[in-house]
Design an enzyme around this catalytic site. Sequence first.
Site, mmCIF file in Angstrom:
data_model
loop_
_atom_site.group_PDB
_atom_site.id
_atom_site.type_symbol
_atom_site.label_atom_id
_atom_site.label_comp_id
_atom_site.label_asym_id
_atom_site.label_seq_id
_atom_site.Cartn_x
_atom_site.Cartn_y
_atom_site.Cartn_z
ATOM 1 N N CYS A 171 43.780 4.265 -43.249
ATOM 2 C CA CYS A 171 44.186 5.677 -43.183
ATOM 3 C C CYS A 171 44.930 5.938 -41.882
ATOM 4 O O CYS A 171 44.585 6.829 -41.107
ATOM 5 C CB CYS A 171 42.956 6.576 -43.308
ATOM 6 S SG CYS A 171 43.347 8.303 -43.688
ATOM 7 N N TRP A 198 32.089 -6.008 -29.339
ATOM 8 C CA TRP A 198 30.889 -5.189 -29.145
ATOM 9 C C TRP A 198 30.173 -4.870 -30.461
ATOM 10 O O TRP A 198 29.125 -4.253 -30.441
ATOM 11 C CB TRP A 198 31.282 -3.878 -28.457
ATOM 12 C CG TRP A 198 32.507 -3.260 -29.043
ATOM 13 C CD1 TRP A 198 32.578 -2.399 -30.104
ATOM 14 C CD2 TRP A 198 33.856 -3.480 -28.622
ATOM 15 N NE1 TRP A 198 33.872 -2.068 -30.370
ATOM 16 C CE2 TRP A 198 34.683 -2.705 -29.473
ATOM 17 C CE3 TRP A 198 34.445 -4.246 -27.608
ATOM 18 C CZ2 TRP A 198 36.073 -2.694 -29.341
ATOM 19 C CZ3 TRP A 198 35.817 -4.223 -27.477
ATOM 20 C CH2 TRP A 198 36.620 -3.459 -28.332
ATOM 21 N N ARG A 199 30.725 -5.300 -31.583
ATOM 22 C CA ARG A 199 30.113 -5.017 -32.870
ATOM 23 C C ARG A 199 28.803 -5.779 -33.023
ATOM 24 O O ARG A 199 28.700 -6.954 -32.674
ATOM 25 C CB ARG A 199 31.065 -5.395 -34.012
ATOM 26 C CG ARG A 199 32.118 -4.346 -34.303
ATOM 27 C CD ARG A 199 31.536 -3.204 -35.131
ATOM 28 N NE ARG A 199 32.364 -2.012 -35.057
ATOM 29 C CZ ARG A 199 33.432 -1.800 -35.816
ATOM 30 N NH1 ARG A 199 33.827 -2.695 -36.686
ATOM 31 N NH2 ARG A 199 34.093 -0.671 -35.682
ATOM 32 N N ASP A 221 36.606 11.235 -33.133
ATOM 33 C CA ASP A 221 37.785 10.862 -32.354
ATOM 34 C C ASP A 221 39.026 11.102 -33.201
ATOM 35 O O ASP A 221 38.960 11.743 -34.266
ATOM 36 C CB ASP A 221 37.689 9.406 -31.890
ATOM 37 C CG ASP A 221 37.785 8.410 -33.048
ATOM 38 O OD1 ASP A 221 37.724 8.843 -34.228
ATOM 39 O OD2 ASP A 221 37.935 7.205 -32.780
ATOM 40 N N TYR A 254 32.362 13.048 -27.556
ATOM 41 C CA TYR A 254 32.599 11.872 -28.388
ATOM 42 C C TYR A 254 31.781 10.675 -27.912
ATOM 43 O O TYR A 254 31.099 10.015 -28.700
ATOM 44 C CB TYR A 254 34.084 11.493 -28.417
ATOM 45 C CG TYR A 254 34.269 10.125 -29.002
ATOM 46 C CD1 TYR A 254 34.179 9.939 -30.371
ATOM 47 C CD2 TYR A 254 34.434 9.015 -28.179
ATOM 48 C CE1 TYR A 254 34.280 8.667 -30.916
ATOM 49 C CE2 TYR A 254 34.537 7.745 -28.713
ATOM 50 C CZ TYR A 254 34.455 7.577 -30.089
ATOM 51 O OH TYR A 254 34.526 6.313 -30.624
ATOM 52 N N TYR A 278 44.533 5.279 -17.291
ATOM 53 C CA TYR A 278 43.507 6.329 -17.247
ATOM 54 C C TYR A 278 42.376 5.919 -16.299
ATOM 55 O O TYR A 278 41.209 5.818 -16.667
ATOM 56 C CB TYR A 278 42.967 6.621 -18.645
ATOM 57 C CG TYR A 278 44.031 7.077 -19.606
ATOM 58 C CD1 TYR A 278 44.439 8.408 -19.637
ATOM 59 C CD2 TYR A 278 44.655 6.172 -20.461
ATOM 60 C CE1 TYR A 278 45.439 8.831 -20.515
ATOM 61 C CE2 TYR A 278 45.659 6.579 -21.329
ATOM 62 C CZ TYR A 278 46.037 7.906 -21.356
ATOM 63 O OH TYR A 278 47.027 8.321 -22.205
ATOM 64 N N CYS A 326 39.641 12.110 -51.986
ATOM 65 C CA CYS A 326 40.630 12.616 -51.035
ATOM 66 C C CYS A 326 41.550 13.648 -51.689
ATOM 67 O O CYS A 326 42.355 13.323 -52.574
ATOM 68 C CB CYS A 326 41.457 11.460 -50.482
ATOM 69 S SG CYS A 326 42.646 11.957 -49.224
ATOM 70 N N GLU A 360 33.202 2.125 -25.489
ATOM 71 C CA GLU A 360 33.734 3.435 -25.859
ATOM 72 C C GLU A 360 34.567 4.040 -24.730
ATOM 73 O O GLU A 360 35.577 4.701 -24.989
ATOM 74 C CB GLU A 360 32.591 4.378 -26.242
ATOM 75 C CG GLU A 360 31.843 3.974 -27.507
ATOM 76 C CD GLU A 360 32.723 3.992 -28.744
ATOM 77 O OE1 GLU A 360 33.830 4.573 -28.707
ATOM 78 O OE2 GLU A 360 32.310 3.404 -29.762
#
Length: 363
Positions: free
Chosen positions: A192, A26-27, A140, A122, A84, A208, A39
């Site tokens: 990260c 989807w980019r 998120d 979101y 879900y 950071c 999403e």
Amino acid sequence: MKAALPPACSGDLLHWYDRQRRELPWRGDQDPYRIWLSEVMLQQTQVATVSPYYRRWLDRFPDPAAVARADSQEILKLWEGLGYYRRALQFLAACRIIVRDHGGQVPSDSEAFRRLPGVGPYTHAAVRSICFGEPLPAVDGNLRRVVSRLLMLEQTGGALTAAVERALAGIIPRDRPGDFNQALMDLGATLCSRTAPQCGRCPLEQHCRASRSGAVERFPARLSRRKRPHYPIAVGVIWKGDRMLITRRPENGLLGGLWEFPGGKIESGETPEEAVRREVQEEVALDIAVGAHLGTVKHGYTHFSITLSAFACHWLSGTAQPLGCTAVRWVRREELQDYPFPGANRKLFPLIGDTSSVPDMSV
């Protein structure tokens, strides 16, 4: 004093993103329907799992109108395995509203989009920033983790989300808000990460606070979690001739709209066989003979786990009625694949033989 991110974070992050962004189906797409779909699918689900589902979905449902024409069973079958399932039913409901009220197009009005079923803060921010250029932080789990480390934020839960939104609102670039959000998502998903973060490769290491303090893995602060409850479940694979009984769950509950073998929780002091007999009588009003134990599978959900024991059963008397479900159906073994089932029930499929392997206990 409020925690603030230096403006340079934005430029450093986008420079890294332009060189290191992940290639995702989807980019680069700014079609709000496709971004919204991605999403929704990505909620609580890993990118590697979502990608093939995303492609199959668009092959079958290229636009909201195609979704709106489908029934819930087709939607759930295509979603089967993503989990879900409420997400899928809400997406269906939202597409029907789009066709009815917005000419089949995802509404360009921000508030109209926010009011669609299943569109939370979101999803709203992600779609609006990527497709419409609105400078909204899409917070998120990845963004919470990254920003909590950058600023050494001690908050948890909703307070952490609010603090992250405030911090990002001050630096999100108005010319590339969607790229900014996606860059933070990529950073959280790759460098990260929750464990073993790769600080030496992070474009924001110099900004950071947690990295400078050697405390990266302390953030975000973890909520104390209750132990997940565990439930023993017993179900019956009930044969009547060459067909077995399946039942459909109510759409407004857990695993809504999916099919399953009848059964339920084993009560205290009850054997699994007794539980099957009782549950089948309460759920579909049938008298059955409980035979061989087919096997046991374990399955985990977000808030609880189960041990699911299945038994080969024979119909003795009665007409199946949807007392504790919304529909009943007698199907052949090969027809099971035509229906959307929860993951735990699907794990039982290899354990089921055919009717000839079940002793006839009706005489």
